[in-house]
Scaffold this motif. Structure first.
Motif, PDB file in Angstrom:
ATOM      1  N   GLY A 233     -29.763  12.744  32.937  1.00  0.00           N
ATOM      2  CA  GLY A 233     -29.058  12.863  31.882  1.00  0.00           C
ATOM      3  C   GLY A 233     -28.640  11.505  31.128  1.00  0.00           C
ATOM      4  N   LEU A 234     -28.646  10.368  31.637  1.00  0.00           N
ATOM      5  CA  LEU A 234     -28.360   9.082  31.335  1.00  0.00           C
ATOM      6  C   LEU A 234     -29.416   8.812  30.191  1.00  0.00           C
ATOM      7  CD1 LEU A 234     -27.100   7.265  34.434  1.00  0.00           C
ATOM      8  CD2 LEU A 234     -25.561   8.287  32.909  1.00  0.00           C
ATOM      9  N   ALA A 235     -30.614   9.067  30.338  1.00  0.00           N
ATOM     10  CA  ALA A 235     -31.554   8.800  29.359  1.00  0.00           C
ATOM     11  C   ALA A 235     -31.646   9.651  28.155  1.00  0.00           C
ATOM     12  CB  ALA A 235     -33.041   8.916  30.081  1.00  0.00           C
ATOM     13  N   TRP A 236     -30.903  10.821  28.027  1.00  0.00           N
ATOM     14  CA  TRP A 236     -30.764  11.538  27.004  1.00  0.00           C
ATOM     15  C   TRP A 236     -31.014  10.578  25.448  1.00  0.00           C
ATOM     16  CZ3 TRP A 236     -32.487  16.349  26.039  1.00  0.00           C
ATOM     17  CH2 TRP A 236     -32.376  17.360  26.909  1.00  0.00           C
ATOM     18  N   PRO A 237     -30.195   9.864  25.077  1.00  0.00           N
ATOM     19  CA  PRO A 237     -30.294   9.218  23.750  1.00  0.00           C
ATOM     20  C   PRO A 237     -31.431   8.419  23.591  1.00  0.00           C
ATOM     21  CG  PRO A 237     -28.027   8.733  24.820  1.00  0.00           C
ATOM     22  CD  PRO A 237     -28.744   9.361  25.795  1.00  0.00           C
ATOM     23  N   ALA A 238     -31.785   7.759  24.721  1.00  0.00           N
ATOM     24  CA  ALA A 238     -33.613   7.042  24.484  1.00  0.00           C
ATOM     25  C   ALA A 238     -34.366   7.914  24.423  1.00  0.00           C
ATOM     26  CB  ALA A 238     -33.471   5.952  25.854  1.00  0.00           C
ATOM     27  N   LEU A 239     -34.223   9.010  25.326  1.00  0.00           N
ATOM     28  CA  LEU A 239     -35.628  10.054  25.061  1.00  0.00           C
ATOM     29  C   LEU A 239     -35.772  10.811  23.719  1.00  0.00           C
ATOM     30  CD1 LEU A 239     -37.329  12.225  26.623  1.00  0.00           C
ATOM     31  CD2 LEU A 239     -35.673  13.670  26.906  1.00  0.00           C
ATOM     32  N   LEU A 240     -34.651  11.052  23.035  1.00  0.00           N
ATOM     33  CA  LEU A 240     -34.707  11.511  21.793  1.00  0.00           C
ATOM     34  C   LEU A 240     -34.997  10.722  20.805  1.00  0.00           C
ATOM     35  CD1 LEU A 240     -31.943  14.470  21.874  1.00  0.00           C
ATOM     36  CD2 LEU A 240     -34.258  14.566  22.468  1.00  0.00           C
TER      37      LEU A 240
END
Length: 420
Positions: free
Chosen positions: A125-132
């Protein structure tokens, strides 16, 4: 030269999950079982934001068809802001409701796998901003008909994920947590490299613009039907996993249609015959690819099951579902070709309604077949779901009033949303 590299883009995601599964499966059966619901929460919930990807590709390709680079830059800045905002929203959701979501999904009989699954979900979940944000940047490049730049980024991410899995899980013994850290790090790196790819094209991927009310309505006009379509797919695949405890190979063909069709359907050089010819080529390629995938996809679990697990009971269940698995895989690539064309032509109302119908009917078939035939019934329900999507999309595109035959240009003008 576009579809080939684009195929690599959609392989990288499943490849990361496949590496996680293979590495974890050699260690703990409980962590392997936990990976299923954890993947649903991480990957399938991210698929609900595919509307950002579709909206970006569509808007960028349309602006480029009008040869307006300033409009392209503005669309990118606005959609990057929306992606970043959605990313932080999902990061907060995961922190607050991740464990509760997993508990509700796994059911009372499987609460023993929730701690392991929640560990995976919280780290990913820590990667959500980078993912989107990375998805928006990737889709912008694809809208510019460039698939090599994003492919390089995701290839690097896949290597990072593979090395991280082997190091953290196999040698350091971190198990499912190590797999999550490796995947999270790879997604952050991929997002940064996607933005750098846009910068090399002369655009500024680090500039954000807050959308106006009019721009939000325009994005919603594209995103709402696409969101409904993706939610239908995600809901059905989630139900499938639920009753059993993505097939994305056709996505490159869908992306090819979304990148090249707008210019042929409503661009400056509009040519419906050329659009029909392109669609025929994509469907033929999809059919061949589907057969190859079906053969390879069923051969691996049949002849090399120990790659994934040593549990004989699991292997027996894998052998029972190879026939419906083949049937579902074979039709997936040509289906994505057809649906990508509908999205490119902005026939959004039809595709969202048809997917909603497929979801309702598919869910009913799934409940009936799973209760009578168990795991095999689940996969036969998926085959029915995929073939229904294919039939409805094909019927629409072959219709005399369809986007590839009608000369009515009004269908391409987004209607203003009515507010209550």
């Amino acid at each position: 030269m576009f579809t080939g590299p684009a195929t690599g883009l959609w392989i990288c995601g499943p490849l990361m999950s496949l590496i996680d599964t293979a590495v974890i499966g050699q260690g703990s059966s409980i962590e392997l079982a936990a990976l299923g619901p954890a993947t649903v929460v991480c990957d399938y919930m991210s698929y609900t934001f595919m509307f950002l990807s579709v909206a970006t590709s569509n808007m960028v390709a349309t602006a480029l068809a009008k040869q307006d680079r300033e409009e392209v830059q503005h669309h990118i800045s606005v959609l990057l802001f929306v992606g970043l905002a959605c990313g932080f929203m999902m990061l907060l959701f995961t922190r607050l409701f991740g464990a509760a979501t997993l508990t509700a999904f796994t059911g009372p009989k499987n609460v023993h796998i929730v701690p392991a699954a929640n560990t995976y979900v919280q780290i990913r979940g820590l990667a959500w901003p980078a993912l989107l944000v990375g998805w928006v940047a990737q889709s912008a490049s694809l809208g510019m008909k460039d698939s090599w730049g994003p492919l390089k980024a995701l290839a690097a991410a896949s290597v990072i994920n593979g090395i991280g899995d082997i190091l953290l899980c196999t040698y350091l013994g971190y198990g499912i947590a190590g797999a999550a850290w490796a995947t999270m790090a790879s997604q952050v790196v991929a997002g940064y490299m996607m933005m750098q790819t846009l910068n090399k094209k002369g655009f500024n991927a680090f500039t954000l613009s807050i959308p106006s009310r009019k721009e939000l309505l325009m994005i919603l006009g594209l995103a709402a039907p696409v969101f409904m379509t993706m939610m239908s797919k995600v809901a059905f695949y989630s139900l499938l996993i639920y009753f059993a405890t993505s097939m994305v190979w056709g996505e490159p063909l869908s992306q090819t249609a979304q990148s090249f069709m707008p210019e042929l359907i409503y661009g400056v050089n509009r040519s419906l015959p050329q659009a029909r010819l392109l669609l025929r080529s994509l469907v033929i390629i999809g059919a061949v690819l589907g057969l190859l995938l079906g053969i390879v996809g069923t051969s691996v679990p049949w002849f090399f099951p120990y790659v994934f697990t040593c549990d004989q009971m699991v292997i027996q269940e894998m052998h029972k579902v190879v026939i419906p698995y083949f049937v579902a895989l074979a039709v997936t690539p040509p289906t994505h070709s057809l649906e990508g064309t509908l999205l490119a032509g902005r026939d959004l109302r039809y595709i969202s309604l048809s997917m909603s119908g497929c979801l309702c009917a598919g869910a009913l078939v799934l409940m009936i077949l799973s209760s009578r035939y168990g795991l095999s019934g689940c996969w036969f329900a998926l085959a029915v779901f995929q073939w229904a999507r294919f039939s409805l999309a094909l019927q629409r595109l072959l219709s005399p009033n369809g986007i590839l035959y009608s000369e009515d240009m009004d269908r391409y003008k987004l209607q203003k949303l009515k507010t209550a």
